[in-house]
Structures are given as structure tokens and as C-alpha cells.
Design an enzyme around this catalytic site. Structure first.
Site, PDB file in Angstrom:
ATOM      1  CD  GLU A 122       2.521   0.928  -3.182  1.00 27.63           C
ATOM      2  OE1 GLU A 122       3.030  -0.186  -3.008  1.00 27.63           O
ATOM      3  OE2 GLU A 122       1.327   1.075  -3.539  1.00 27.63           O
TER       4      GLU A 122
ATOM      5  CE  LYS B  10       2.241  -3.332  -0.803  1.00 26.88           C
ATOM      6  NZ  LYS B  10       2.171  -2.991  -2.252  1.00 26.88           N
TER       7      LYS B  10
ATOM      8  CB  CYS C 112      -0.706  -0.136  -1.643  1.00 24.94           C
ATOM      9  SG  CYS C 112      -1.679  -0.216  -3.168  1.00 24.94           S
TER      10      CYS C 112
END
Length: 263
Positions: free
Chosen positions: A40, A106, A142
Site C-alpha cells: 500500500e 480500499k 491493509c
């Protein structure tokens, strides 16, 4: 399938980070990696003002990553930032290479541990998978690792592995949580999880998450097959994708779900 996890530390300059992507992709391709996963925020580290550097998926930074992927005959997955309609940015994974072109924004934003990602980042709304050589791979980023339903959605979509680029923030208990969560997501979706984190920087300033390293490849039975420490390192490994079906036959958590109870 042979994949590579590029555990590196990116800085605030997207052009310098492109050179890192070129260098590490070349190293991974030299070891015949078919998929090369970067962390990321590979475009620019957190703590950098994101809106001024965000670019669309047809912008020069993404085009340069595409050129790197095609030059080396690999699929590259790398974290970048794209403009969002409301003035914020999207925390985007670009997945590109021969036969592959996709992006994932995300879904779960890191509004936790004193950091508020949603102030500058807009959430994604789509579950995304890619197909590489006949194998389906899910994309996650993440903080998504704290939400098992996303990884089960990958499995429901036919994925045999989830790719998880991260920039995992340091702090008390965070390494233990990272290791636990990555293993749990593999086990409760019975798929491979390839988690590529930013390496631990030599010096960290401010409250923005940077990285702790400890990239992991976890099998569909939840066992850690390959692990790195905190420093920059390239991990290349072969995933036995046929193992997924064998584990799912033995550990039938997907088949034994009762979603009707929770609706």
C-alpha cells in the site's frame, strides 16, 4: 503460481518510488515471479499530502507501472492514490500486466489508533478480483484485514488467494495483531493470503502509518509458510493453488455457513 512480495519503504516522491518499482520488479522477474506485489502507498508514503499527487488510472504514474509490468512479463499490484469526486482521494490498488487490468479502491478506511484516513480518503464500494493464468485472486488493502467478510467474498467469487498490500502502523501490540489477522483471514476464507507490507523505516515521524515489515504468505489452513522480518527484503514463493480445494474439503467453514440466520 510463483509470486513475489516486495517489502520496501517508499518515500514522498512518486518518481523515486517508480524507480524502486522498476528495480524490484526486475529482481522478481529474474526469479520467474508471475505476480509481483508491492505495498500500500507504493506511489507515495503516508504523511505526504495526497490530493496534490493523486493521478487518474490513465495518468503518467499508472502508465509507467503498466510499462514496467509489460516489459518484464509480470502482473504488478501496487498501491497508489487516485482522485475522488469529493476532493478526497481513493486509496487504490492498481493490478496490471499481460492479460490483467484492474483497480481496487480500499473499502475499509483506517479511522483507528488515532489516525483518520477518511478525512483525506474516500472509501471504495466494489469487491475486485483478477484472473492470472486461470487462477482468481482477490484484492484487499491493509485495514481491510480486520473485516473477514471481504475475504469470504473473495472466496465466494472463486478466488484461491487474496493479495493484501499494507502500510501497517507501528504501535503496542500491532505486530501481534497483524500476524493474527493475516492468519485468521486465510483460515476463515480457506484461501492463500499474500500480505506485502511496507518495511520498517529507519526513522518514523508523525502519526501517519508507515510500516513494520513482517510480510507473510499464509496457506489456506492458516499456517505461515513464508515470513519476513522488519527490513526491506524480496520474498519469492510458489503457491500450490490445488491445496485450496483440499483444505476446503477438510475444513468446510464456507460450506457450513448459515447466512440466513444473520439476515
Amino acid at each position: 503460481m510463483r509470486i513475489a512480495l516486495c517489502q520496501l519503504t517508499t518515500g514522498p516522491d512518486p518518481e523515486k518510488n517508480l524507480r524502486l518499482i522498476e528495480e524490484w520488479t526486475a529482481r522478481a522477474a529474474a526469479e520467474q515471479a508471475r505476480v509481483v506485489v508491492f505495498p500500500e502507498a507504493a506511489m507515495a508514503c503516508f504523511g505526504t499530502p495526497l490530493a496534490p499527487l493523486a493521478e487518474p488510472l490513465d495518468g503518467p504514474w499508472a502508465e509507467a507501472v503498466r510499462a514496467i509490468a509489460h516489459a518484464h512479463g509480470t502482473v504488478v499490484v501496487a498501491g497508489m492514490f487516485t482522485p475522488a469526486p469529493d476532493g478526497r482521494v481513493a486509496n487504490t490498488l492498481l493490478a496490471t500486466g499481460p492479460g490483467v487490468e484492474a483497480s481496487y479502491d480500499k473499502i475499509h478506511l483506517y479511522d483507528a489508533f488515532g489516525f483518520q484516513e477518511s478525512r483525506t480518503v474516500a472509501p471504495g464500494e466494489r469487491i475486485v478480483t483478477i484472473d492470472v493464468d486461470g487462477a482468481r485472486l482477490g484484492l484487499a488493502t491493509c485495514y481491510d484485514v480486520r473485516f473477514p467478510e471481504l475475504f469470504r467474498a473473495h472466496a465466494d467469487a472463486g478466488a484461491v488467494a487474496s493479495l493484501l498490500p499494507a502500510s501497517w502502523g507501528a504501535g503496542p501490540g500491532k505486530l501481534d495483531q497483524w500476524e493474527l489477522l493475516v492468519r485468521a483471514r486465510a483460515l476463515d476464507a480457506t484461501l492463500w493470503v499474500a500480505a506485502a507490507g511496507q518495511a520498517e523505516p529507519e526513522a518514523a515521524e508523525g502519526s501517519a502509518p508507515t510500516g513494520i515489515g513482517h510480510s507473510r504468505i499464509v496457506g489456506p489452513d492458516g499456517s505461515v509458510r513464508h515470513a519476513l522480518g522488519a527490513a526491506p527484503e524480496l520474498l519469492v514463493a510458489d503457491l500450490d493453488l490445488d491445496e485450496v480445494a483440499a483444505v476446503r474439503e477438510k475444513t468446510s467453514v464456507l460450506a457450513n455457513r448459515r447466512p440466513e440466520v444473520w439476515r
